[in-house]
Design an enzyme around this catalytic site. Structure first.
Site, PDB file in Angstrom:
ATOM      1  N   ASP A  37      -0.292  -1.783  -0.238  1.00 59.48           N
ATOM      2  CA  ASP A  37      -0.183  -0.767  -1.282  1.00 59.48           C
ATOM      3  C   ASP A  37      -1.395   0.166  -1.185  1.00 59.48           C
ATOM      4  O   ASP A  37      -2.505  -0.288  -0.940  1.00 59.48           O
ATOM      5  CB  ASP A  37      -0.139  -1.443  -2.657  1.00 59.48           C
ATOM      6  CG  ASP A  37       0.280  -0.494  -3.756  1.00 59.48           C
ATOM      7  OD1 ASP A  37      -0.533   0.373  -4.135  1.00 59.48           O
ATOM      8  OD2 ASP A  37       1.414  -0.618  -4.246  1.00 59.48           O
ATOM      9  N   ILE A  38      -1.172   1.464  -1.379  1.00 56.27           N
ATOM     10  CA  ILE A  38      -2.285   2.418  -1.265  1.00 56.27           C
ATOM     11  C   ILE A  38      -3.202   2.394  -2.481  1.00 56.27           C
ATOM     12  O   ILE A  38      -4.314   2.900  -2.431  1.00 56.27           O
ATOM     13  CB  ILE A  38      -1.802   3.866  -1.001  1.00 56.27           C
ATOM     14  CG1 ILE A  38      -0.924   4.372  -2.141  1.00 56.27           C
ATOM     15  CG2 ILE A  38      -1.092   3.969   0.342  1.00 56.27           C
ATOM     16  CD1 ILE A  38      -0.680   5.878  -2.085  1.00 56.27           C
ATOM     17  N   GLY A 103       9.458   1.183 -14.829  1.00 53.78           N
ATOM     18  CA  GLY A 103       8.199   1.481 -14.161  1.00 53.78           C
ATOM     19  C   GLY A 103       8.326   1.811 -12.686  1.00 53.78           C
ATOM     20  O   GLY A 103       7.327   1.867 -11.977  1.00 53.78           O
ATOM     21  N   HIS A 110      11.706  -1.839  -3.639  1.00 56.84           N
ATOM     22  CA  HIS A 110      10.497  -2.429  -3.059  1.00 56.84           C
ATOM     23  C   HIS A 110      10.013  -3.587  -3.909  1.00 56.84           C
ATOM     24  O   HIS A 110      10.097  -3.576  -5.127  1.00 56.84           O
ATOM     25  CB  HIS A 110       9.395  -1.389  -2.853  1.00 56.84           C
ATOM     26  CG  HIS A 110       8.990  -0.615  -4.060  1.00 56.84           C
ATOM     27  ND1 HIS A 110       9.767   0.393  -4.599  1.00 56.84           N
ATOM     28  CD2 HIS A 110       7.877  -0.681  -4.826  1.00 56.84           C
ATOM     29  CE1 HIS A 110       9.146   0.916  -5.647  1.00 56.84           C
ATOM     30  NE2 HIS A 110       7.993   0.270  -5.817  1.00 56.84           N
ATOM     31  N   LEU A 111       9.530  -4.597  -3.215  1.00 61.02           N
ATOM     32  CA  LEU A 111       9.009  -5.812  -3.815  1.00 61.02           C
ATOM     33  C   LEU A 111       7.493  -5.785  -3.699  1.00 61.02           C
ATOM     34  O   LEU A 111       6.956  -5.720  -2.594  1.00 61.02           O
ATOM     35  CB  LEU A 111       9.575  -7.026  -3.067  1.00 61.02           C
ATOM     36  CG  LEU A 111       8.989  -8.398  -3.368  1.00 61.02           C
ATOM     37  CD1 LEU A 111       9.290  -8.814  -4.799  1.00 61.02           C
ATOM     38  CD2 LEU A 111       9.542  -9.424  -2.383  1.00 61.02           C
ATOM     39  N   HIS A 112       6.800  -5.796  -4.838  1.00 57.22           N
ATOM     40  CA  HIS A 112       5.341  -5.911  -4.832  1.00 57.22           C
ATOM     41  C   HIS A 112       4.985  -7.386  -4.706  1.00 57.22           C
ATOM     42  O   HIS A 112       5.514  -8.219  -5.448  1.00 57.22           O
ATOM     43  CB  HIS A 112       4.743  -5.415  -6.157  1.00 57.22           C
ATOM     44  CG  HIS A 112       4.846  -3.957  -6.391  1.00 57.22           C
ATOM     45  ND1 HIS A 112       3.812  -3.090  -6.129  1.00 57.22           N
ATOM     46  CD2 HIS A 112       5.855  -3.207  -6.908  1.00 57.22           C
ATOM     47  CE1 HIS A 112       4.174  -1.866  -6.466  1.00 57.22           C
ATOM     48  NE2 HIS A 112       5.411  -1.905  -6.935  1.00 57.22           N
TER      49      HIS A 112
END
Length: 123
Positions: A37-38, A103, A110-112
């Site tokens: 993640d950026i 959110g 996408h899966l965090h």
């Protein structure tokens, strides 16, 4: 079964998956790409995205079951490789935001995967 030719030319994550925008890769196979993640919330924070453009969890159906299973079973392996401490003392969080009210900022599923020693920036 995923369809790699199904993409959105205006989607940020489709461009990352196609290699048009650089990323710090964690893992890549025929179905998914995982990358850091950026703006990480925790010491370990990466995303797992399907290469196929799926706008959100609200758009999945039974044909996506194998893909979702692949993403979920890949997450613990990659979390450990990226430095999450072992269960049960360690661990990680899996988050899939869906829709604006959920959110979701990028409308590509996408899966965090978020973990590492606390405190975290968020969560």
């Amino acid at each position: 079964m995923t369809h790699p030719h199904k993409h959105d030319p205006d989607c940020l994550f489709c461009k990352i998956a196609a290699g048009q925008i650089p990323s710090r890769k964690v893992h890549e196979d025929e179905q998914v790409l995982a990358f850091h993640d950026i703006d990480p919330w925790a010491p370990v924070h990466f995303l797992v995205i399907p290469k196929e453009h799926i706008p959100s969890m609200a758009a999945v159906d039974g044909t996506h079951a194998a893909l979702l299973g692949h993403m979920m079973t890949l997450a613990p392996k990659l979390a450990a490789e990226q430095g999450c401490n072992p269960y049960p003392e360690g661990g990680f969080r899996l988050v899939i935001n869906t829709g604006d009210e959920g959110g979701q900022e990028i409308h590509h599923l996408h899966l965090h995967v978020i973990g590492g020693p606390r405190p975290w920036k968020k969560g």
